[in-house]
Design a protein around this motif. Structure first.
Motif, mmCIF file in Angstrom:
data_model
loop_
_atom_site.group_PDB
_atom_site.id
_atom_site.type_symbol
_atom_site.label_atom_id
_atom_site.label_comp_id
_atom_site.label_asym_id
_atom_site.label_seq_id
_atom_site.Cartn_x
_atom_site.Cartn_y
_atom_site.Cartn_z
ATOM 1 N N MET A 42 40.868 48.425 36.739
ATOM 2 C CA MET A 42 42.152 47.021 37.103
ATOM 3 C C MET A 42 42.787 46.732 38.338
ATOM 4 N N ASP A 43 42.824 46.446 39.604
ATOM 5 C CA ASP A 43 43.454 45.641 40.303
ATOM 6 C C ASP A 43 44.134 43.956 40.736
ATOM 7 N N LEU A 44 44.974 43.384 39.444
ATOM 8 C CA LEU A 44 44.676 41.711 38.712
ATOM 9 C C LEU A 44 44.741 41.150 39.869
ATOM 10 N N GLY A 45 44.270 39.587 39.767
ATOM 11 C CA GLY A 45 44.827 39.212 40.668
ATOM 12 C C GLY A 45 43.446 38.274 41.793
ATOM 13 N N VAL A 46 44.326 38.013 42.924
ATOM 14 C CA VAL A 46 43.946 37.318 44.291
ATOM 15 C C VAL A 46 44.078 38.656 45.449
ATOM 16 N N ILE B 27 32.906 45.783 39.965
ATOM 17 C CA ILE B 27 33.093 43.774 39.507
ATOM 18 C C ILE B 27 33.593 43.828 40.547
ATOM 19 N N ASP B 28 33.202 41.963 40.725
ATOM 20 C CA ASP B 28 34.144 41.181 41.109
ATOM 21 C C ASP B 28 33.042 39.655 41.692
ATOM 22 N N GLN B 29 34.275 38.980 40.603
ATOM 23 C CA GLN B 29 33.294 37.224 40.558
ATOM 24 C C GLN B 29 33.341 36.750 41.750
ATOM 25 N N PRO C 221 42.788 38.190 51.130
ATOM 26 C CA PRO C 221 41.913 37.117 51.580
ATOM 27 C C PRO C 221 41.797 35.908 51.324
ATOM 28 N N GLN C 222 41.788 36.105 49.649
ATOM 29 C CA GLN C 222 41.360 34.867 49.099
ATOM 30 C C GLN C 222 42.468 34.051 49.594
ATOM 31 N N LEU C 223 43.769 34.510 49.686
ATOM 32 C CA LEU C 223 45.223 34.014 49.585
ATOM 33 C C LEU C 223 45.166 33.828 51.503
ATOM 34 N N ALA D 132 37.011 47.589 38.117
ATOM 35 C CA ALA D 132 36.846 46.195 37.145
ATOM 36 C C ALA D 132 37.285 44.475 38.605
ATOM 37 N N THR D 133 37.912 44.912 39.457
ATOM 38 C CA THR D 133 38.066 44.332 40.968
ATOM 39 C C THR D 133 37.953 44.898 42.216
ATOM 40 N N LEU D 134 36.808 44.626 42.130
ATOM 41 C CA LEU D 134 36.267 45.797 43.894
ATOM 42 C C LEU D 134 37.006 45.095 44.915
ATOM 43 N N GLY D 135 37.400 43.568 44.965
ATOM 44 C CA GLY D 135 37.907 43.281 46.206
ATOM 45 C C GLY D 135 37.831 43.479 47.839
ATOM 46 N N GLY D 136 37.972 44.178 48.747
ATOM 47 C CA GLY D 136 37.291 44.362 49.489
ATOM 48 C C GLY D 136 37.342 46.280 49.956
ATOM 49 N N ALA D 137 37.181 46.797 48.218
ATOM 50 C CA ALA D 137 36.957 48.229 48.043
ATOM 51 C C ALA D 137 37.886 48.740 48.745
ATOM 52 N N GLY D 138 39.214 48.629 48.471
ATOM 53 C CA GLY D 138 39.938 49.615 49.477
ATOM 54 C C GLY D 138 40.560 50.451 48.149
ATOM 55 N N HIS D 139 40.750 50.032 47.596
ATOM 56 C CA HIS D 139 40.684 51.247 46.192
ATOM 57 C C HIS D 139 39.289 52.437 46.405
ATOM 58 N N ALA D 140 38.547 50.932 46.311
ATOM 59 C CA ALA D 140 36.783 51.638 45.504
ATOM 60 C C ALA D 140 36.494 53.293 46.794
ATOM 61 N N ARG E 257 31.848 38.227 35.786
ATOM 62 C CA ARG E 257 33.676 38.353 35.897
ATOM 63 C C ARG E 257 33.897 39.764 34.758
ATOM 64 N N PHE E 258 34.743 40.186 34.973
ATOM 65 C CA PHE E 258 35.112 41.636 34.397
ATOM 66 C C PHE E 258 35.325 41.259 32.407
ATOM 67 N N ASP E 259 34.994 40.166 32.263
ATOM 68 C CA ASP E 259 34.796 40.498 30.238
ATOM 69 C C ASP E 259 33.085 40.262 30.372
HETATM 70 C C1 LIG Z 1 43.620 42.228 44.023
HETATM 71 S S1 LIG Z 1 41.895 41.809 44.821
HETATM 72 C C2 LIG Z 1 41.421 43.329 44.248
HETATM 73 C C3 LIG Z 1 41.780 44.181 45.805
HETATM 74 C C4 LIG Z 1 40.844 46.137 45.798
HETATM 75 N N1 LIG Z 1 41.324 47.138 45.226
HETATM 76 C C5 LIG Z 1 41.240 46.557 46.944
HETATM 77 O O1 LIG Z 1 40.985 47.825 47.311
HETATM 78 O O2 LIG Z 1 40.312 45.771 47.801
HETATM 79 C C6 LIG Z 1 41.925 41.116 42.975
HETATM 80 C C7 LIG Z 1 40.002 40.936 42.838
HETATM 81 O O3 LIG Z 1 39.581 41.345 41.810
HETATM 82 C C8 LIG Z 1 38.937 39.964 41.664
HETATM 83 N N2 LIG Z 1 38.857 39.438 40.315
HETATM 84 C C9 LIG Z 1 40.376 38.840 39.248
HETATM 85 N N3 LIG Z 1 39.462 38.644 38.508
HETATM 86 C C10 LIG Z 1 38.623 39.086 37.831
HETATM 87 C C11 LIG Z 1 37.934 38.998 37.066
HETATM 88 N N4 LIG Z 1 38.473 38.155 35.718
HETATM 89 N N5 LIG Z 1 36.233 39.328 37.168
HETATM 90 C C12 LIG Z 1 35.857 39.967 38.301
HETATM 91 N N6 LIG Z 1 36.327 40.034 39.552
HETATM 92 C C13 LIG Z 1 37.877 39.792 39.750
HETATM 93 C C14 LIG Z 1 39.214 39.239 43.046
HETATM 94 O O4 LIG Z 1 38.022 38.152 43.304
HETATM 95 C C15 LIG Z 1 39.226 40.114 43.922
HETATM 96 O O5 LIG Z 1 38.606 40.113 44.919
#
Ligand SMILES: C[S@@+](CC[C@H](N)C(=O)[O-])C[C@H]1O[C@@H](n2cnc3c(N)ncnc32)[C@H](O)[C@@H]1O
Length: 314
Positions: A107-111, A59-61, A114-116, A36-44, A86-88
């Motif tokens: 769900m790997d919450l937060g930022v 999923i990522d917004q 790279p966003q930071l 639900a928080t794909l981000g840089g796809a590290g976990h994925a 967004r994951f909702d």
């Molecule tokens: C901590 S990073 C995830 C990193 C990822 N697990 C990885 O290994 O690369 C969190 C990601 O979740 C996304 N994100 C946070 N809240 C979100 C939400 N409510 N819906 C969709 N994406 C969300 C952010 O944009 C960010 O890319």
């Protein structure tokens, strides 16, 4: 089109507690796993390499994160579906993809790092950038709206509720006195000057909590969390596993409560309580000292896990 060669897409995020996440998913049945928080796809990516019997719904917004994730996962494209929402909206996205049950979710919450790190996103108190902080840059509310538009009471409330900031009233008054604030560096300076000298000398940047709080407000991070995790838990197949990594007490409290509610079950008065879920482990797992040394951003991580044991309504 965005490509990995684009300098804006220097998007690298070290996946937190990667091995613990993979070990936990070892116990999940084959099928669809939602990141639900794909981000840089590290976990994925690690998960797709680890399990050849899963299909990943990412999923990522954040449009930039999504573009990078798609590139990074091209070797597994036949097992990857991406949903830029967004994951909702996860339940709708899964319905549209024809997925009624899932074998797991993360769900790997937060930022993400790279966003930071990219100052132009406006998340950083270390580098000057615009007061933005939106993960989804199509949404209306920005950090500038919060910083320059909220009244004193609203600002104090945001700083206290989402940052556990004990100096919230002083900081909020200082923000009001310096309006309009034009960028993240000025905001960080105003906050640093507003806190007592002892707080300025404490470890960590004095603006860290306030920036976190404003970011949570801008992205509605906590207000959508309960309904979002409930929807994902409801989709778990028997044996399916839900994992959540949190990084501060506010989000961890919500996740613990929602998982506990599912596990404790409910029943009409007079009937025995039934439950369809169990803890995969008690409490929260935390990163090792060695991981924190390698990746200081893992420091506050807490990993909680739930498993569906049966489906009473199925
Ligand atoms: C901590 S990073 C995830 C990193 C990822 N697990 C990885 O290994 O690369 C969190 C990601 O979740 C996304 N994100 C946070 N809240 C979100 C939400 N409510 N819906 C969709 N994406 C969300 C952010 O944009 C960010 O890319």
């Amino acid at each position: 089109m965005l490509t990995l060669a684009d300098p804006d897409l220097d998007f690298f995020h070290v996946p937190v507690m990667r091995d613990e996440v993979l070990d936990a998913f070892d116990e999940a049945p084959a099928g669809a796993i939602v990141d639900a928080t794909l981000g840089g796809a590290g976990h994925a990516l690690a998960l797709l390499e680890h399990r050849s019997d899963i299909v990943l719904h990412g999923i990522d917004q954040d449009a930039v994160a999504m573009a990078v994730a798609r590139e990074r996962l091209t070797a597994h494209a036949d097992r990857v579906h991406t949903h830029p929402v967004r994951f909702d909206a996860a339940a709708d996205a899964l319905d549209d993809a024809g997925v009624s049950e899932i074998s797991g979710f993360l769900m790997d919450l937060g930022v993400s790092s790279p966003q930071l790190d990219h100052a132009d996103r406006g998340f950083s108190y270390r580098n000057d950038g615009p007061l933005d902080m939106r993960m989804d840059r199509t949404r209306a509310l920005t950090a500038a709206d919060v910083v320059n538009g909220y009244d004193l009471g609203e600002l104090i409330d945001v700083l206290r509720s989402y940052g556990d900031e004990r100096h919230a009233p002083r900081i909020a008054r200082a923000i009001l006195a310096h309006r309009p604030i034009s960028g993240t560096a000025q905001l960080a300076d105003v906050i640093r000057d507003a806190v007592p000298a002892a707080a300025r000398r404490a470890p960590g940047h004095p603006a860290k909590r306030s920036f976190q709080a404003i970011r949570i407000e801008v992205n509605a991070e906590l207000s959508i969390l309960s309904s979002s995790i409930d929807a994902l838990i409801a989709r778990l197949a028997v044996g399916g596993i839900g994992l959540v990594l949190t990084y501060h007490s506010g989000e961890d409290r919500i996740i613990k409560d929602r998982m506990r509610d599912a596990i404790d079950g409910n029943a009409p008065a007079g009937l025995p309580v039934t439950t369809d879920f169990e803890w995969l482990w008690r409490g929260a797992h935390t990163p090792t000292e060695e991981e924190i040394e390698r990746n200081p951003r893992a420091k506050s991580a807490r990993l909680r896990a739930i498993r569906r044991t049966r489906r009473a309504d199925g």
